[in-house]
Design an enzyme around this catalytic site. Structure first.
Site, PDB file in Angstrom:
ATOM      1  N   HIS A 230      42.998  32.501  35.381  1.00  0.00           N
ATOM      2  CA  HIS A 230      44.463  32.396  35.598  1.00  0.00           C
ATOM      3  C   HIS A 230      44.986  31.307  36.591  1.00  0.00           C
ATOM      4  O   HIS A 230      44.225  30.538  37.193  1.00  0.00           O
ATOM      5  CB  HIS A 230      44.913  34.016  36.347  1.00  0.00           C
ATOM      6  CG  HIS A 230      44.811  34.857  35.440  1.00  0.00           C
ATOM      7  ND1 HIS A 230      45.596  35.495  34.759  1.00  0.00           N
ATOM      8  CD2 HIS A 230      43.643  35.721  34.950  1.00  0.00           C
ATOM      9  CE1 HIS A 230      45.296  36.368  33.853  1.00  0.00           C
ATOM     10  NE2 HIS A 230      44.089  36.834  33.918  1.00  0.00           N
TER      11      HIS A 230
ATOM     12  N   GLU B 199      41.693  32.661  40.076  1.00  0.00           N
ATOM     13  CA  GLU B 199      43.005  32.160  40.012  1.00  0.00           C
ATOM     14  C   GLU B 199      42.666  30.639  40.281  1.00  0.00           C
ATOM     15  O   GLU B 199      42.353  30.173  41.367  1.00  0.00           O
ATOM     16  CB  GLU B 199      44.088  32.748  41.078  1.00  0.00           C
ATOM     17  CG  GLU B 199      44.368  34.335  40.897  1.00  0.00           C
ATOM     18  CD  GLU B 199      45.403  34.269  39.855  1.00  0.00           C
ATOM     19  OE1 GLU B 199      45.797  33.261  39.477  1.00  0.00           O
ATOM     20  OE2 GLU B 199      45.793  35.556  40.002  1.00  0.00           O
TER      21      GLU B 199
END
Length: 265
Positions: free
Chosen positions: A147, A213
């Site tokens: 992500h 992330e």
């Protein structure tokens, strides 16, 4: 008269003592039976949750390990996709960056003789449940979801973060920390930390799992880096190194290992 009453009382006590003892023995046996029965039910419950056997329809059954070729298998999940673009900052669209890095990571891992399964290989809609179903049905040894981050209150914040389910998820934590350590060796890629978070894909996968992330699109400099093909390649290479380093520490493949203790990953 008193002697007669005492005699009757003693006789009653003599009669009652064995009756009381029998009652206590029966109660004790019932207690022991109930306790061990509940323990068996508890073990069976955890076994069903772990393997998917006799569980509810929302639990995906795990395929038999005997059907798998020996080796290490990783499920790479490119977050978002299709109508769900994820976070967007100018030309930086999260779903596209996620997929691009996922494809690069797949190529690197496969070059290292690691089997890779993608939850999506194109720009398509995919629910969280579908993603975890792919992972659980594949009998994979490790799951990683890619992500991009965004923090509107702090455009200066940058760096890669890696999440795992909870403090008891020791193997997932090991992977998260290994990825952070590997990425931190790069001079170009900034890192932050490995930490716990109860994301759906981490809670509902049946193998060690992390969510990465890769950087903050809210940070202009980092968003431009994440659009760069060479930067993505370097990022994928470092993530692959983190996976490989931790993989070599464990006893794998995961689904061929001992499941007796049913640990939390």
């Amino acid at each position: 008269m008193k002697r007669l009453m005492i005699a009757y009382l003693l006789r009653a006590i003599v009669i009652l003592i064995p009756i009381i003892m029998m009652i206590l023995m029966v109660c004790g046996c019932l207690y022991i039976y109930e306790r061990f029965t509940k323990e068996d039910e508890k073990v069976n419950k955890y076994t069903d949750i772990y393997t998917g056997r006799n569980a509810g329809s929302d639990v995906v059954p795990v395929a038999s390990a005997e059907n798998n070729a020996p080796g290490f298998c990783v499920v790479v999940d490119a977050g978002h996709g299709g109508s769900d673009g994820g976070t967007v900052s100018g030309k930086a669209v999260e779903k596209d960056i996620n997929l691009s890095v996922a494809l690069k990571l797949k190529a690197i891992l496969e070059n290292d003789n690691i089997e890779v399964i993608l939850t999506r290989s194109s720009d398509e809609n995919m629910s969280l449940a579908e993603r975890t179903s792919v992972a659980n049905a594949s009998n994979a040894d490790f799951f990683i979801s890619l992500h991009c981050n965004y923090y509107e209150k702090g455009a200066q914040i940058a760096g890669l973060e890696c999440y795992y389910n909870n403090s008891n998820a020791t193997e997932s934590k090991g992977y998260a920390e290994s990825i952070i350590n590997a990425v931190s060796l790069s001079e170009d890629i900034e890192t932050r930390y490995a930490k716990t978070e109860g994301y759906y894909v981490l809670r509902n996968t049946q193998m060690p799992a992390v969510l990465v992330e890769m950087g903050f699109l809210s940070n202009y400099s980092e968003s431009q880096k994440l659009l760069d093909d060479d930067y993505q390649e370097s990022l994928a290479q470092r993530i692959a190194e983190g996976i490989s380093n931790e993989m070599k520490e464990g006893d794998f493949p995961f689904y061929l290992s001992n499941r007796k203790n049913m640990p939390i990953y």
